[in-house]
Design an enzyme around this catalytic site. Structure first.
Site, PDB file in Angstrom:
ATOM      1  N   GLN A   1      -6.546  -7.617  -7.031  1.00 29.41           N
ATOM      2  CA  GLN A   1      -5.462  -6.630  -7.168  1.00 29.41           C
ATOM      3  C   GLN A   1      -4.121  -7.251  -6.776  1.00 29.41           C
ATOM      4  O   GLN A   1      -3.121  -7.082  -7.481  1.00 29.41           O
ATOM      5  CB  GLN A   1      -5.764  -5.419  -6.289  1.00 29.41           C
ATOM      6  CG  GLN A   1      -4.610  -4.447  -6.155  1.00 29.41           C
ATOM      7  CD  GLN A   1      -4.996  -3.211  -5.373  1.00 29.41           C
ATOM      8  OE1 GLN A   1      -5.646  -2.322  -5.911  1.00 29.41           O
ATOM      9  NE2 GLN A   1      -4.614  -3.146  -4.115  1.00 29.41           N
TER      10      GLN A   1
ATOM     11  N   GLN B   1      -7.584   4.860 -11.594  1.00 27.54           N
ATOM     12  CA  GLN B   1      -8.241   3.593 -11.254  1.00 27.54           C
ATOM     13  C   GLN B   1      -9.716   3.781 -10.924  1.00 27.54           C
ATOM     14  O   GLN B   1     -10.382   2.833 -10.524  1.00 27.54           O
ATOM     15  CB  GLN B   1      -7.486   2.871 -10.142  1.00 27.54           C
ATOM     16  CG  GLN B   1      -7.545   3.515  -8.772  1.00 27.54           C
ATOM     17  CD  GLN B   1      -6.606   2.819  -7.806  1.00 27.54           C
ATOM     18  OE1 GLN B   1      -5.382   2.957  -7.909  1.00 27.54           O
ATOM     19  NE2 GLN B   1      -7.144   2.051  -6.879  1.00 27.54           N
TER      20      GLN B   1
ATOM     21  N   LYS C   1      -7.502  -8.208   1.142  1.00 37.83           N
ATOM     22  CA  LYS C   1      -8.837  -7.612   0.957  1.00 37.83           C
ATOM     23  C   LYS C   1      -9.128  -7.394  -0.536  1.00 37.83           C
ATOM     24  O   LYS C   1     -10.227  -7.645  -1.007  1.00 37.83           O
ATOM     25  CB  LYS C   1      -8.892  -6.293   1.731  1.00 37.83           C
ATOM     26  CG  LYS C   1      -9.972  -5.332   1.345  1.00 37.83           C
ATOM     27  CD  LYS C   1     -11.262  -5.738   1.955  1.00 37.83           C
ATOM     28  CE  LYS C   1     -12.429  -4.831   1.619  1.00 37.83           C
ATOM     29  NZ  LYS C   1     -12.149  -3.645   0.881  1.00 37.83           N
TER      30      LYS C   1
ATOM     31  N   VAL D   1      -8.164  -7.458   7.498  1.00 32.50           N
ATOM     32  CA  VAL D   1      -8.519  -7.006   8.853  1.00 32.50           C
ATOM     33  C   VAL D   1     -10.008  -6.664   8.861  1.00 32.50           C
ATOM     34  O   VAL D   1     -10.504  -5.977   7.962  1.00 32.50           O
ATOM     35  CB  VAL D   1      -7.679  -5.779   9.274  1.00 32.50           C
ATOM     36  CG1 VAL D   1      -8.108  -5.280  10.646  1.00 32.50           C
ATOM     37  CG2 VAL D   1      -6.198  -6.136   9.267  1.00 32.50           C
TER      38      VAL D   1
ATOM     39  N   GLY E   1      -6.718  -1.868   8.601  1.00 32.09           N
ATOM     40  CA  GLY E   1      -6.228  -2.709   7.496  1.00 32.09           C
ATOM     41  C   GLY E   1      -4.919  -2.153   6.961  1.00 32.09           C
ATOM     42  O   GLY E   1      -3.910  -2.867   6.873  1.00 32.09           O
ATOM     43  N   HIS E   2      -4.929  -0.847   6.625  1.00 31.35           N
ATOM     44  CA  HIS E   2      -3.691  -0.205   6.160  1.00 31.35           C
ATOM     45  C   HIS E   2      -2.612  -0.297   7.240  1.00 31.35           C
ATOM     46  O   HIS E   2      -1.449  -0.571   6.949  1.00 31.35           O
ATOM     47  CB  HIS E   2      -3.923   1.279   5.887  1.00 31.35           C
ATOM     48  CG  HIS E   2      -4.947   1.590   4.845  1.00 31.35           C
ATOM     49  ND1 HIS E   2      -6.164   2.150   5.142  1.00 31.35           N
ATOM     50  CD2 HIS E   2      -4.929   1.436   3.501  1.00 31.35           C
ATOM     51  CE1 HIS E   2      -6.853   2.330   4.031  1.00 31.35           C
ATOM     52  NE2 HIS E   2      -6.142   1.905   3.012  1.00 31.35           N
TER      53      HIS E   2
HETATM   54  P1  AMP Z   1      -6.472   1.354  -0.547  1.00 31.60           P
HETATM   55  O1  AMP Z   1      -6.104   2.561   0.242  1.00 31.60           O
HETATM   56  O2  AMP Z   1      -7.914   0.978  -0.446  1.00 31.60           O
HETATM   57  O3  AMP Z   1      -5.941   1.385  -1.956  1.00 31.60           O
HETATM   58  O4  AMP Z   1      -5.719   0.149   0.165  1.00 31.60           O
HETATM   59  C1  AMP Z   1      -4.317   0.156   0.335  1.00 31.60           C
HETATM   60  C2  AMP Z   1      -3.853  -1.221   0.710  1.00 31.60           C
HETATM   61  O5  AMP Z   1      -4.475  -1.611   1.936  1.00 31.60           O
HETATM   62  C3  AMP Z   1      -4.243  -2.277  -0.329  1.00 31.60           C
HETATM   63  O6  AMP Z   1      -3.153  -3.165  -0.511  1.00 31.60           O
HETATM   64  C4  AMP Z   1      -5.418  -2.947   0.300  1.00 31.60           C
HETATM   65  O7  AMP Z   1      -5.583  -4.290  -0.098  1.00 31.60           O
HETATM   66  C5  AMP Z   1      -5.048  -2.882   1.776  1.00 31.60           C
HETATM   67  N1  AMP Z   1      -6.260  -3.015   2.590  1.00 31.60           N
HETATM   68  C6  AMP Z   1      -7.415  -2.306   2.479  1.00 31.60           C
HETATM   69  N2  AMP Z   1      -8.339  -2.749   3.353  1.00 31.60           N
HETATM   70  C7  AMP Z   1      -7.766  -3.772   4.031  1.00 31.60           C
HETATM   71  C8  AMP Z   1      -8.201  -4.654   5.063  1.00 31.60           C
HETATM   72  N3  AMP Z   1      -9.424  -4.580   5.576  1.00 31.60           N
HETATM   73  N4  AMP Z   1      -7.339  -5.593   5.512  1.00 31.60           N
HETATM   74  C9  AMP Z   1      -6.078  -5.681   4.988  1.00 31.60           C
HETATM   75  N5  AMP Z   1      -5.607  -4.890   4.013  1.00 31.60           N
HETATM   76  C10 AMP Z   1      -6.432  -3.942   3.549  1.00 31.60           C
END
Ligand code: AMP
Length: 278
Positions: A149, A57, A145, A172, A32-33
């Site tokens: 946010q 957060q 996702k 993803v 995803g990232h």
């Molecule tokens: P986080 O590390 O959880 O703060 O996520 C960092 C970024 O990655 C945020 O913008 C999330 O929305 C995005 N993100 C996390 N999981 C996914 C995913 N499965 N598909 C797409 N983007 C994602």
């Protein structure tokens, strides 16, 4: 790729660079990232990935201490995807002792995740505002996702006239439907199977809408059935207008169906955009 830890180093590295793209993350990177980093690479001259587990957060009793961390692996993955800079500041770099400012978007942060996690979005918008000031990106990439946010950050940027374009990238998923999340690392094999209830609930709701059952009660019942089958009691399961996050009585136009649930130690979220009759 260079790793920098201070705002001064970051600014030195970025001096004179144009068309900077920022991908903010809390690390423990997954596909995803990586999809956000690849998109930034394709669209920007310089790609900055930030890596910071933002304590503000996380609420009391949440998983801040347990949150998975692996900077070496994250660095290797970010580099493979073409990042130019990894910005991995220490806590004191972001929140020095005398820090006392909060950036808060009101209203749209009261519902959904905001209702269950008081102060969560203020923590998100405070750190994102800081990252935008530190990196001064032209574009910032977020994932659908975290639908609420993404909505809140778009509003932050609009409300405060921040000179950054926000791009929101698709969710993803694993081949079986589970949305990728750093928190999936908490799931046992059995819990991972149960967690599929979330994406199945969303697919069932989509099928109901495709069938013409667009009343909120019908859509939610279809989704709830899948959650029940998986033994999942949702923290919330709600239909909201994708335009302003207001509750809706029927799927009409672009409608967000969002779900959150605790599965084992993991608090999981997922969502889909439904489009019914207009
Ligand atoms: P986080 O590390 O959880 O703060 O996520 C960092 C970024 O990655 C945020 O913008 C999330 O929305 C995005 N993100 C996390 N999981 C996914 C995913 N499965 N598909 C797409 N983007 C994602």
């Amino acid at each position: 790729m260079r790793t920098v830890r201070t705002v001064a180093e970051l600014r030195r590295e970025l001096a004179g660079r144009e068309h900077v793209g920022l991908v903010p993350t809390m690390g423990f990177l997954h596909e995803g990232h990586l999809s956000l980093i690849r998109r930034a690479r394709a669209e920007c001259a310089t790609v900055v990935v930030s890596l910071f587990v933002n304590p503000r957060q996380f609420g009391e009793g949440e998983d801040l201490d347990a949150y998975p961390r692996d900077e070496a692996r994250d660095g290797a993955l970010a580099e493979e995807c073409g990042a130019d800079l990894l910005f991995a500041p220490a806590h004191e770099e972001v929140y020095p002792d005398a820090f006392s400012t909060t950036v808060e978007v009101a209203g749209v942060t009261d519902a959904l995740c905001g209702a269950a996690r008081p102060g969560h979005f203020a923590g998100v918008t405070t750190v994102v505002a800081k990252l935008f000031n530190m990196v001064a990106p032209e574009v910032a990439y977020f994932g659908q996702k975290d639908a609420q946010q993404a909505f809140v950050i778009r509003k932050l940027v609009r409300d405060l006239d921040m000179p950054v374009r926000v791009e929101v990238c698709p969710i993803v998923r694993e081949p079986d439907g589970l949305a990728l999340s750093s928190r999936n690392a908490y799931l046992s094999e059995g819990e991972r199977q149960r967690a599929l209830g979330l994406s199945r609930a969303l697919r069932a709701a989509e099928a109901a809408v495709a069938d013409g059952r667009v009343a909120a009660n019908d859509v939610l019942a279809a989704a709830r059935e899948q959650l029940e089958q998986a033994g999942i009691e949702p923290e919330y399961l709600e239909l909201r207008s994708a335009k302003d996050l207001a509750p809706v009585e029927r799927v009409n136009g672009s409608t967000l169906l969002a779900v959150a649930a605790q599965v084992g130690r993991a608090r999981l979220i997922d969502n889909t955009i439904l489009t019914g009759d207009q």
